[in-house]
Design an enzyme around this catalytic site. Sequence first.
Site, PDB file in Angstrom:
ATOM      1  CG  HIS A   1      -3.421   0.079   9.149  1.00  0.00           C
ATOM      2  ND1 HIS A   1      -4.385   1.036   8.894  1.00  0.00           N
ATOM      3  CD2 HIS A   1      -2.439   0.310   8.238  1.00  0.00           C
ATOM      4  CE1 HIS A   1      -3.995   1.790   7.870  1.00  0.00           C
ATOM      5  NE2 HIS A   1      -2.815   1.382   7.458  1.00  0.00           N
TER       6      HIS A   1
ATOM      7  NE  ARG B   1      -0.602  11.896   4.959  1.00  0.00           N
ATOM      8  CZ  ARG B   1      -1.212  10.711   4.901  1.00  0.00           C
ATOM      9  NH1 ARG B   1      -0.836   9.713   5.669  1.00  0.00           N
ATOM     10  NH2 ARG B   1      -2.217  10.530   4.061  1.00  0.00           N
TER      11      ARG B   1
ATOM     12  CD  GLU C   1      -5.205  10.262   5.316  1.00  0.00           C
ATOM     13  OE1 GLU C   1      -5.710  10.079   4.201  1.00  0.00           O
ATOM     14  OE2 GLU C   1      -5.144   9.354   6.166  1.00  0.00           O
TER      15      GLU C   1
ATOM     16  CG  HIS D   1      -0.389   9.539  -1.259  1.00  0.00           C
ATOM     17  ND1 HIS D   1      -0.682  10.489  -0.300  1.00  0.00           N
ATOM     18  CD2 HIS D   1      -0.753   8.348  -0.751  1.00  0.00           C
ATOM     19  CE1 HIS D   1      -1.189   9.877   0.757  1.00  0.00           C
ATOM     20  NE2 HIS D   1      -1.238   8.576   0.516  1.00  0.00           N
ATOM     21  CG  ASP D   2      -4.564   8.522  -0.476  1.00  0.00           C
ATOM     22  OD1 ASP D   2      -4.111   7.446  -0.923  1.00  0.00           O
ATOM     23  OD2 ASP D   2      -4.578   8.809   0.725  1.00  0.00           O
TER      24      ASP D   2
ATOM     25  CD  GLN E   1      -2.745  -1.336   4.537  1.00  0.00           C
ATOM     26  OE1 GLN E   1      -3.735  -1.533   3.841  1.00  0.00           O
ATOM     27  NE2 GLN E   1      -2.046  -0.211   4.461  1.00  0.00           N
TER      28      GLN E   1
ATOM     29  CG  ASP F   1      -2.231   6.692   7.239  1.00  0.00           C
ATOM     30  OD1 ASP F   1      -2.457   7.368   6.221  1.00  0.00           O
ATOM     31  OD2 ASP F   1      -2.486   5.476   7.333  1.00  0.00           O
TER      32      ASP F   1
ATOM     33  CG  ASP G   1      -2.012   1.083   1.146  1.00  0.00           C
ATOM     34  OD1 ASP G   1      -2.315   1.545   0.041  1.00  0.00           O
ATOM     35  OD2 ASP G   1      -2.523   1.480   2.214  1.00  0.00           O
TER      36      ASP G   1
ATOM     37  NE  ARG H   1      -4.507   4.252  -3.487  1.00  0.00           N
ATOM     38  CZ  ARG H   1      -4.330   3.876  -2.211  1.00  0.00           C
ATOM     39  NH1 ARG H   1      -4.510   4.746  -1.236  1.00  0.00           N
ATOM     40  NH2 ARG H   1      -3.977   2.644  -1.915  1.00  0.00           N
TER      41      ARG H   1
HETATM   42  C1  GLC Z   1      -4.185   6.816   4.209  1.00  0.00           C
HETATM   43  C2  GLC Z   1      -3.194   6.917   3.098  1.00  0.00           C
HETATM   44  C3  GLC Z   1      -3.550   5.939   2.032  1.00  0.00           C
HETATM   45  C4  GLC Z   1      -3.549   4.575   2.614  1.00  0.00           C
HETATM   46  C5  GLC Z   1      -4.431   4.503   3.849  1.00  0.00           C
HETATM   47  C6  GLC Z   1      -4.151   3.270   4.636  1.00  0.00           C
HETATM   48  O1  GLC Z   1      -5.461   7.191   3.824  1.00  0.00           O
HETATM   49  O2  GLC Z   1      -3.158   8.223   2.609  1.00  0.00           O
HETATM   50  O3  GLC Z   1      -2.650   6.025   0.959  1.00  0.00           O
HETATM   51  O4  GLC Z   1      -4.012   3.666   1.664  1.00  0.00           O
HETATM   52  O5  GLC Z   1      -4.192   5.549   4.741  1.00  0.00           O
HETATM   53  O6  GLC Z   1      -2.952   3.395   5.365  1.00  0.00           O
HETATM   54  C1  GLC Z   2      -8.142   6.579   3.450  1.00  0.00           C
HETATM   55  C2  GLC Z   2      -8.269   7.965   3.083  1.00  0.00           C
HETATM   56  C3  GLC Z   2      -9.122   8.115   1.847  1.00  0.00           C
HETATM   57  C4  GLC Z   2      -8.573   7.261   0.760  1.00  0.00           C
HETATM   58  C5  GLC Z   2      -8.307   5.883   1.238  1.00  0.00           C
HETATM   59  C6  GLC Z   2      -7.533   5.077   0.271  1.00  0.00           C
HETATM   60  O1  GLC Z   2      -9.393   6.132   3.738  1.00  0.00           O
HETATM   61  O2  GLC Z   2      -8.805   8.624   4.182  1.00  0.00           O
HETATM   62  O3  GLC Z   2      -9.117   9.363   1.343  1.00  0.00           O
HETATM   63  O4  GLC Z   2      -9.499   7.231  -0.269  1.00  0.00           O
HETATM   64  O5  GLC Z   2      -7.576   5.893   2.414  1.00  0.00           O
HETATM   65  O6  GLC Z   2      -7.021   5.752  -0.781  1.00  0.00           O
END
Ligand code: GLC
Ligand code: GLC
Length: 665
Positions: free
Chosen positions: A194, A296, A340, A409-410, A266, A298, A151, A535
């Site tokens: 996770h 950050r 985030e 990046h998402d 995860q 997550d 991921d 992505r």
């Molecule tokens: C956050 C990250 C995303 C990831 C997810 C799980 O949303 O930005 O890239 O897939 O968390 O860790």
């Molecule tokens: C997390 C983020 C969401 C994203 C996802 C995977 O849930 O919060 O924005 O879409 O991870 O990309």
Amino acid sequence: MAVSEAGRRQRAIAAHRRLRTDLTLEAQARLGRPEAVAFEARLDKHLLDIYEPLDELYGPDHDVPALFERLVRSALDAVEQRPIELRELDRRREIDPNWYQRARNVGYVCYVDRYCESLAALPDHLDYLAELGVTYLHLMPLLRPRPGENDGGYAVMDYRSVDPRLGTMDDLEAAGRALRERGMSLCIDLVLNHTAKEHSWAEGWLAGDPDYVDFFTAFPDRTMPDAYERTIMEVFPDRAPGSFTWFEQANGGAGGWVWTTFWSYQWDLNYANPNVLAAMLETILWLANRGVEIFRMDAVPFMWKRLGTSCMNQPEAHTLIQVLHALVKLAAPGVVFKAEAIVAPDELVPYLGGHDRYRPECELAYHNQLMVMLWSSLATGDARLATRSLRRMRPIPADTSWVTYVRCHDDIGWAVDDGDAAAVGFNGSDHRRFLNNFYAGRYSGSFAKGALFQENPATGDARISGSTASLCGIDQALTRADDPAALERALRRFVLLHVVIYAFGGVPLLYMGDELALRNDTAYLDDPALSDDNRWLHRPRMDWSAAERRSNPNSLEGRTFGWLQRLAETRKATLALRTGGESEVIDSGDGRVLAWRRRHPRSGTFAGLANFAAEDVWVDGARFGLHAAGDDRPLETLLSSDGPAQISNGWVRVPGLGFLWLLDP
Ligand code: GLC
Ligand code: GLC
């Protein structure tokens, strides 16, 4: 004050009193008197913010005073181990606690390998960032991930070592030092919802080790998973459906359905177990002592589960971040948190501590709503929905700031509130479908070249992948030799989005490659560990030959790079663009123009105007309180798309896909 709250306060004070004498002596012996006094002062200051959350989360089933003592001692250990240069940084930050709100701040985010191959090479690539005015560098996940699919590094198997492909922990520390020497701060991801299933805690669970059975949430049969799944949303419905995965345990363990919100490798940590909190705190403090200044945080909305809910944004998730925040402030006061939380607008503000009962939480949070609204406005040529939804957001605490961004990046998930949509005459789900079709390039007349991410056939939901340049139409324009104006329009869209994030009153965060208008990259399709996740389309490698063209002002790269430089320079020189204090979004009187105002006691009123439509629009300056109608006294044009503002009878012209940054001195 409610009885339970008063009780909590008394228990906090009692626990502190019992610990105090011993702790003072010990701190003095271990830290020396000046540091010990500072530690004590911080404990006095944060006492309630540490104790009360613990009591709320873990009392009365656990021994809260003992837990409090254990966590405070972890903080003391961390202070003792904190390198001198980081203690000096702490001192500076304590004197200048709102440093992250300065107008000089600009963030940049990149993957180490995609930017410069390795951490060891990073110090040699900082001049480039300095040209963009970068003061804050977010390095994408770099702690040791599981091998194979991971991921994008968000499946960490060891928080205390670096991905060997990128370098070592020593390299990370050296990179942090190189950044600090230039006045830049290091930000890394803390994946705290996770771990990878290869992490030693998960291996402990798999081995049936009693110390780790409660580190994760697992159920012996489908009863509970089915009950939870009735109300939780799948994050990856297409490639990782469901939120639980069956795993066998060794040594006679029964195995179980493990909670796996994201990919099946995860595993969600179980924060109902205070040992998990303690372990994560030690992890953060250890990393902070390696020179990380901004974490950050997550996927924080997912940290606490409750049956019958979406298992997102639960009050306990906030309480957990608050207690981690207070304990980190105790040990490493220079460190800040960035949330985030990619959630609906009403759910977003609380991550900055905007609760009924104020308690600090994160200093920074991604302004997901602004990001979504920018793209929505660009597709429709209409800023009414943006104006409505941004005006309706609750104010944020004065010590906090948004992180404003165009792309990351998402994927982009369309966090459009149905009520906001209805208020401007849209139907929420139709609009979300339109945005998906538009940005996937399926809508006739669309300029965008993106791709649908995780389409859910059951609900019709989907999100969007694609780079800024490709979504703005630069990709398409470059193939249209017959229509040279297409590129001009695409560039104006690109600038327009950045104009808002640089002046909205948040730390603007640039996503690597956007400064050079790098387009979608399909190379990921050739890598089996990546090909399932589109992505990667917008996670290109840095193109250093394109970067060389940045000094040519007529090249595409020179134009985008040059604009971002001008935005950063003007921002830095404008006091009103300091990020503390709210931006006031104003109804411009014309739905096509997004307008916002920022005041600063020493610099007059700033007004930003961004026209999302192709044609010129005249708006009434009086609406922004800029000056009385009929008064054509020159406003200062700080920066604009097309030269000094044209004003007539108090009305201001905003060129098509153009902008104005004005100052009323
Ligand atoms: C956050 C990250 C995303 C990831 C997810 C799980 O949303 O930005 O890239 O897939 O968390 O860790
Ligand atoms: C997390 C983020 C969401 C994203 C996802 C995977 O849930 O919060 O924005 O879409 O991870 O990309």
